[in-house]
Design an enzyme around this catalytic site. Structure first.
Site, PDB file in Angstrom:
ATOM      1  CB  ALA A  65      86.992 104.292   2.408  1.00 19.89           C
ATOM      2  N   GLY A 108      86.854 101.331  -1.916  1.00 21.31           N
ATOM      3  CA  GLY A 108      86.414 100.343  -0.929  1.00 21.31           C
ATOM      4  C   GLY A 108      85.173  99.588  -1.390  1.00 21.31           C
ATOM      5  CD  GLU A 131      91.075 103.078  -3.740  1.00 18.42           C
ATOM      6  OE1 GLU A 131      91.268 102.930  -4.969  1.00 18.42           O
ATOM      7  OE2 GLU A 131      90.426 102.264  -3.060  1.00 18.42           O
TER       8      GLU A 131
HETATM    9  N1  CAA Z   1      83.094 109.383   0.527  1.00 18.74           N
HETATM   10  C1  CAA Z   1      82.284 110.332   1.012  1.00 18.74           C
HETATM   11  N2  CAA Z   1      81.244 110.866   0.324  1.00 18.74           N
HETATM   12  C2  CAA Z   1      81.043 110.404  -0.909  1.00 18.74           C
HETATM   13  C3  CAA Z   1      81.851 109.409  -1.492  1.00 18.74           C
HETATM   14  C4  CAA Z   1      82.924 108.885  -0.714  1.00 18.74           C
HETATM   15  N3  CAA Z   1      83.719 107.906  -1.165  1.00 18.74           N
HETATM   16  N4  CAA Z   1      81.416 109.161  -2.748  1.00 18.74           N
HETATM   17  C5  CAA Z   1      80.346 109.969  -2.946  1.00 18.74           C
HETATM   18  N5  CAA Z   1      80.124 110.719  -1.831  1.00 18.74           N
HETATM   19  C6  CAA Z   1      79.079 111.715  -1.626  1.00 18.74           C
HETATM   20  C7  CAA Z   1      79.402 113.031  -2.325  1.00 18.74           C
HETATM   21  O1  CAA Z   1      80.269 113.807  -1.544  1.00 18.74           O
HETATM   22  C8  CAA Z   1      78.027 113.644  -2.476  1.00 18.74           C
HETATM   23  O2  CAA Z   1      77.639 114.190  -1.237  1.00 18.74           O
HETATM   24  P1  CAA Z   1      76.904 115.635  -1.187  1.00 18.74           P
HETATM   25  O3  CAA Z   1      75.626 115.408  -1.952  1.00 18.74           O
HETATM   26  O4  CAA Z   1      76.695 115.861   0.265  1.00 18.74           O
HETATM   27  O5  CAA Z   1      77.809 116.585  -1.862  1.00 18.74           O
HETATM   28  C9  CAA Z   1      77.133 112.418  -2.724  1.00 18.74           C
HETATM   29  O6  CAA Z   1      77.873 111.291  -2.243  1.00 18.74           O
HETATM   30  C10 CAA Z   1      76.826 112.207  -4.185  1.00 18.74           C
HETATM   31  O7  CAA Z   1      78.072 112.169  -4.883  1.00 18.74           O
HETATM   32  P2  CAA Z   1      78.363 113.060  -6.179  1.00 18.74           P
HETATM   33  O8  CAA Z   1      77.614 114.362  -6.124  1.00 18.74           O
HETATM   34  O9  CAA Z   1      79.845 113.148  -6.328  1.00 18.74           O
HETATM   35  O10 CAA Z   1      77.712 112.129  -7.291  1.00 18.74           O
HETATM   36  P3  CAA Z   1      78.128 112.015  -8.826  1.00 18.74           P
HETATM   37  O11 CAA Z   1      77.076 111.158  -9.446  1.00 18.74           O
HETATM   38  O12 CAA Z   1      78.397 113.341  -9.406  1.00 18.74           O
HETATM   39  O13 CAA Z   1      79.539 111.232  -8.824  1.00 18.74           O
HETATM   40  C11 CAA Z   1      81.058 109.487  -8.138  1.00 18.74           C
HETATM   41  C12 CAA Z   1      79.593 109.907  -8.379  1.00 18.74           C
HETATM   42  C13 CAA Z   1      81.809 109.469  -9.456  1.00 18.74           C
HETATM   43  C14 CAA Z   1      81.029 108.070  -7.535  1.00 18.74           C
HETATM   44  C15 CAA Z   1      81.733 110.480  -7.165  1.00 18.74           C
HETATM   45  O14 CAA Z   1      80.890 110.650  -6.027  1.00 18.74           O
HETATM   46  C16 CAA Z   1      83.075 110.035  -6.661  1.00 18.74           C
HETATM   47  O15 CAA Z   1      84.061 110.130  -7.382  1.00 18.74           O
HETATM   48  N6  CAA Z   1      83.159 109.535  -5.384  1.00 18.74           N
HETATM   49  C17 CAA Z   1      84.393 109.148  -4.765  1.00 18.74           C
HETATM   50  C18 CAA Z   1      84.918 107.817  -5.285  1.00 18.74           C
HETATM   51  C19 CAA Z   1      86.253 107.479  -4.635  1.00 18.74           C
HETATM   52  O16 CAA Z   1      87.216 108.177  -4.781  1.00 18.74           O
HETATM   53  N7  CAA Z   1      86.297 106.325  -3.902  1.00 18.74           N
HETATM   54  C20 CAA Z   1      87.482 105.888  -3.226  1.00 18.74           C
HETATM   55  C21 CAA Z   1      87.465 106.324  -1.783  1.00 18.74           C
HETATM   56  S1  CAA Z   1      88.962 105.961  -0.932  1.00 18.74           S
HETATM   57  C22 CAA Z   1      88.890 104.317  -0.558  1.00 18.74           C
HETATM   58  O17 CAA Z   1      87.914 103.642  -0.828  1.00 18.74           O
HETATM   59  C23 CAA Z   1      90.089 103.749   0.171  1.00 18.74           C
HETATM   60  C24 CAA Z   1      90.078 102.271   0.362  1.00 18.74           C
HETATM   61  O18 CAA Z   1      90.766 101.540  -0.296  1.00 18.74           O
HETATM   62  C25 CAA Z   1      89.263 101.631   1.414  1.00 18.74           C
END
Ligand code: CAA
Length: 257
Positions: A65, A108, A131
């Site tokens: 998400a 998500g 999460e």
């Molecule tokens: N939401 C918003 N933006 C996100 C995102 C997310 N879930 N995941 C990645 N992005 C964005 C980053 O902010 C970044 O944007 P900018 O370039 O503008 O800074 C871009 O995507 C690229 O991401 P990274 O620079 O972080 O890429 P990476 O290769 O270094 O890392 C990753 C990749 C490990 C997937 C890392 O992006 C990450 O940990 N993302 C979040 C994962 C997460 O926590 N997901 C759970 C969300 S909560 C949820 O889903 C609740 C539910 O149950 C519905």
């Protein structure tokens, strides 16, 4: 949100949907989920479509998400905007949906893949429910679907540590159907989707319903439900055609009726 964040292509009897928000690793903001649900429902209602594939791009199926969108929300905000409302529409799709997962399927994104009926992953896929690291828990089915798929202890480990697992681990755990090389993901998914699409669609639809029912109800009720659907299929033209073709030793020509 631009329309281009969800792309649709029709190949034969298969509808292909691509999440296309590469700069944010296909993070699923509410508008994107709504668009996805709209397209899924449209394909579900299209008689020419017999199977649906949902894919991301090579780096991410979806990284969860959209954290930016929800970071400042209050519980009341989430309730008022029915934060997970469109997820229910995705879960209600009647035709088989295959997730083709490359790269990250996190939070998500993992939940979205698990909403699908089958999951084909490429070797670089990573699955997880991170999460907990954000101070929350999965909210779109992660604790429920993951536990049903991989069992209690594995689900506990994944959800409580937030660690990801590889495609091979996901295969061993029973989360996915198969792992394929990155450059063969589309081809292998296509083969599976085309095979399903070659079968009589009403039987496919009812088979999907019966299998999903098995996750929800006691065995005795599930067995009765299955029998009723079996009887019901004798009202279809495709049952006549399928059995007649077998007896006449020819290929069946299913009409979808
Ligand atoms: N939401 C918003 N933006 C996100 C995102 C997310 N879930 N995941 C990645 N992005 C964005 C980053 O902010 C970044 O944007 P900018 O370039 O503008 O800074 C871009 O995507 C690229 O991401 P990274 O620079 O972080 O890429 P990476 O290769 O270094 O890392 C990753 C990749 C490990 C997937 C890392 O992006 C990450 O940990 N993302 C979040 C994962 C997460 O926590 N997901 C759970 C969300 S909560 C949820 O889903 C609740 C539910 O149950 C519905």
């Amino acid at each position: 949100m631009s329309e281009q964040e969800v792309l649709v292509e029709i190949r034969g009897h298969v509808g292909w949907i691509q999440l296309h928000r590469p700069k944010a690793l296909n993070a699923l903001h509410m508008g994107l989920i709504k668009q996805l649900a709209n397209h899924l429902e449209e394909l579900d209602g299209n008689d020419d479509i017999r199977c649906i594939v949902l894919k991301g791009d090579s780096k991410a199926f979806a990284a969860g998400a959209d954290i930016d969108e929800m970071a400042e929300s209050s519980p009341i905000d989430l309730i008022r905007k029915e934060f997970f409302g469109d997820w229910q529409r995705i879960r209600n799709i009647k035709k088989p949906v295959i997730a083709a997962v490359s790269g990250y399927a996190l939070g998500g994104g993992c939940e979205l893949a698990m909403c699908c009926d089958m999951i084909i992953a490429s070797e670089n896929a990573r699955f997880g429910q991170p999460e907990i690291k954000l101070g929350v828990i999965p909210g779109a089915g992660g604790t429920q679907r993951l536990t049903r798929a991989v069992g209690k202890v594995k689900a506990m480990e994944m959800v409580l540590t937030g660690s990801t697992i590889s495609a091979d681990e996901a295969l061993k755990a029973g989360l996915i159907n198969r792992v394929v090389p990155v450059d063969q993901l589309e081809e292998e998914t296509s083969k599976l989707a085309d095979k399903i699409a070659s079968h009589p669609p009403i039987a496919v639809h009812l088979a999907k319903q019966a299998i999903l029912k098995a996750l929800d109800v006691p065995l005795e009720y599930g067995l009765q439900f299955e029998q009723h659907l079996f009887y019901l299929l004798f009202a279809s033209e495709d049952q006549r055609e399928g059995m007649k073709a077998f007896i006449e030793k020819r290929k069946p020509d299913f009409s979808g009726r």
